[in-house]
Design an enzyme around this catalytic site. Structure first.
Site, short mmCIF file in Angstrom:
data_model
loop_
_atom_site.label_atom_id
_atom_site.label_comp_id
_atom_site.label_asym_id
_atom_site.label_seq_id
_atom_site.Cartn_x
_atom_site.Cartn_y
_atom_site.Cartn_z
N ASP A 197 14.01 89.11 -92.49
CA ASP A 197 14.16 88.26 -91.31
C ASP A 197 13.49 86.90 -91.55
O ASP A 197 12.38 86.83 -92.09
CB ASP A 197 13.47 88.99 -90.14
CG ASP A 197 13.72 88.35 -88.79
OD1 ASP A 197 14.88 88.32 -88.37
OD2 ASP A 197 12.76 87.88 -88.15
N GLU A 259 17.86 86.48 -94.70
CA GLU A 259 18.36 85.80 -93.51
C GLU A 259 17.73 84.41 -93.54
O GLU A 259 16.57 84.24 -93.19
CB GLU A 259 17.97 86.51 -92.22
CG GLU A 259 18.68 85.91 -91.02
CD GLU A 259 17.79 85.52 -89.85
OE1 GLU A 259 18.33 85.17 -88.80
OE2 GLU A 259 16.55 85.53 -89.96
C1 NOJ Z 1 16.38 86.56 -86.70
C2 NOJ Z 1 16.84 87.79 -86.02
O1 NOJ Z 1 18.12 88.10 -86.46
C3 NOJ Z 1 16.78 87.51 -84.54
O2 NOJ Z 1 17.41 88.50 -83.79
C4 NOJ Z 1 15.34 87.34 -84.15
O3 NOJ Z 1 15.26 86.96 -82.79
C5 NOJ Z 1 14.66 86.25 -85.00
N1 NOJ Z 1 15.00 86.35 -86.38
C6 NOJ Z 1 13.17 86.34 -84.87
O4 NOJ Z 1 12.68 87.47 -85.53
#
Ligand code: NOJ
Length: 534
Positions: A197, A259
């Site tokens: 993440d 991500e």
């Molecule tokens: C990316 C995640 O996919 C999202 O759902 C989340 O709110 C943010 N990162 C913060 O962790």
């Protein structure tokens, strides 16, 4: 089942959002036993791997992306024993399983943050987070409002996301050591990898300099130019090299997928250099409008960028942070991507959206590389675009002062059985977000073995993709004119018609699959993708 040890290179990976996939105990919240019971259905669909969004102990202020204990399962979702069963069942079915890792921030309920608050200014406990006596800059939270929050003793801490998600200090050796240990904890339990993440956010520019451009993570890519001081800093790469060394100690291969909302694609490719991660989500592809020229450009630049570092490209159209593509594509091509849709907003054309979504998926699954699917897209599921605001739980809704409706519309529990309570999501009527009454028609049991259903289209596409090794293939553009995108991947021609006028296929083409019926004259109508043997 993945074909080689480098299984991720061509894998189709299905994202499960645990809250909304299947509810085993009837409390209205999806859970791990519910997932385990439904895994055989995913095997039948024909995917290679599953990615699970967070199920760890969490107060759920950001649906589990606010982790209070990285080594345990939230009781809402089950127990560690349930996680072990899920991993074992996936493996018995020949599926890989990757889990989410949230290293940029903890929950404010995490033991470290509670200790930091208790210990006070200047304490070693505060050093694991980013505390200052005054806000040192003007940074904004991705969810709206300021990124600095004051605590009772007067100090301020950084939270790039919700106030309940304090950012960790990645210069601190204990933070680094802790995450190496968390990786090993889950690897030893048998997971096949991690979705990381906010992978571009861990390291901040040392000066914490001001940043005036809007922070657009989750709402669009950063504009080209030097990276903002909170994203894509050089120092993140060293962290991933260390993690990679840990993963490489395990066999069979374990993976990491970034991500990272980073552009241009060359910057993103740096996350998948041979000694770093294995994959990065291709958000430029997700963001591309439904236009032949722009899609062709992003496909080319993705392949070139990942190819330059020896990685394969990923493709993705939907996830838990964006409007589902069956709804996104129901707006006129080129409409900016909105962070959420609600009552009173312009509504998508559902029929057009689904038609284009099916064509978009068939185009994506024809591309070489790995593809990510989001639960429910195989049903053609649209966004819940008329969710009443009183139900909204995404922190972005409140933090933006109701300017952004947020992401709840793509997170609604999915329908399995048309005539069951909660459409078979769980044993009772409860679902943590209400499901639209129109969803019976999307239920899995209305689509299995129904020729032409979206589910059967996905199933055929996945089987054909496997049979013809499209994921491990390569792309050669065919010469086309106008609003058509066409390429060969091995012996398969993939052609999408973005224009209004039907287009002819080559005379020797034998159609294997099409996202909608072709015309009586064999031509490909508007907003249709065809796979043909040539
Ligand atoms: C990316 C995640 O996919 C999202 O759902 C989340 O709110 C943010 N990162 C913060 O962790």
């Amino acid at each position: 089942m993945p074909s080689t040890d480098a299984w991720w290179r061509d894998a189709v990976i299905y994202q499960i959002y645990p809250r909304s996939f299947a509810d085993g105990n009837g409390d209205g919240m999806g859970d791990l036993p519910g997932i385990t019971a439904r895994l055989p259905r995913l095997r039948e669909l024909g995917i290679d791997a599953v990615w699970l969004s967070p199920f760890y102990v969490s107060p759920q202020h950001d649906a589990g992306y606010d982790v209070a204990d990285y080594r345990d399962v939230d009781p809402r979702f089950g127990s560690l024993g349930d996680a072990d069963k899920l991993i074992a069942t996936a493996h018995d079915l020949g599926l890989k399983l990757i889990v989410d890792l949230v290293p940029n921030h903890t929950s404010s309920e995490h033991a470290w943050f509670k200790a930091a608050l208790a210990a006070g200014p200047g304490s070693p406990e505060r050093e694991r987070y980013i505390f200052r006596d005054e806000p040192p800059n003007n940074w904004k939270s991705v969810f709206g409002g300021p990124a600095w929050q004051q605590v009772d003793d007067g100090q301020w801490y950084l939270h790039l996301f919700d106030v309940s998600q304090p950012d960790l200090n990645w210069d601190h050796p204990e933070v680094r050591a802790e995450f190496l240990d968390i990786l090993r904890f889950w690897l030893d339990r048998g997971v096949d990898g991690f979705r990381v993440d906010v992978a571009h956010g861990l390291v901040k520019d040392a000066q914490l300099t001001d940043w005036t451009a809007p922070s657009v993570v989750l709402g669009g890519l950063e504009p080209a130019g030097p990276p903002p001081p909170m994203w894509d800093q050089e120092g993140v790469h060293e962290i991933y090299r260390q993690w990679r060394a840990v993963l490489d100690g395990y066999s069979p291969a374990r993976i990491m997928v970034a991500e990272a909302w980073v552009q241009p694609e060359e910057r993103l490719a740096r996350y998948v250099r041979p000694d770093e991660m294995h994959q990065a989500f291709n958000f430029p592809y997700l963001e591309a409008p439904w236009k032949a020229g722009e899609l062709r450009e992003v496909i080319d630049s993705s392949l070139a960028a990942t190819g330059s570092v020896g990685a394969t490209t990923t493709w993705v159209l939907s996830n838990h942070d964006v409007v589902r593509h069956a709804s996104r594509l129901g707006f006129p091509a080129g409409t900016g991507r909105k962070p959420g849709i609600g009552i009173g907003d312009p509504q998508p054309d559902t029929g057009l959206g689904l038609r284009r979504a099916r064509a978009a998926t068939l185009l994506m699954l024809g591309l070489p590389g790995s593809a990510y699917l989001y639960q429910g897209e195989e049903l053609g599921l649209p966004e819940h675009t008329t969710l009443a605001d009183e139900f909204r739980q995404d922190p972005a809704w409140e933090r933006s002062g109701h300017a952004e409706r947020g992401r709840d519309g793509c997170r609604v529990p999915i329908p399995w059985e048309a005539d069951a309570p909660s459409y078979g999501f769980g044993p009772g009527d409860d679902s943590w977000l209400p499901q639209p009454t129109s969803w019976a028609e999307y239920a899995l049991d209305r689509q299995v073995d129904v020729p032409g259903s979206t589910y059967e289209l996905y199933r055929s596409a996945l089987a054909t993709r496997r049979e013809h090794h499209l994921g491990g293939g390569s792309l050669i553009w065919s010469s086309t004119e106008g609003d058509v995108l066409a390429f060969r991947n091995g012996g398969i021609l993939v052609l999408t018609n973005f224009g209004q006028e039907p287009v002819a296929l080559p005379s020797d083409a034998r159609v294997l699959l099409s996202s909608e019926p072709l015309g009586d004259d064999g031509r490909v109508p508007a907003d249709v993708t065809v796979w043909a043997a040539v």
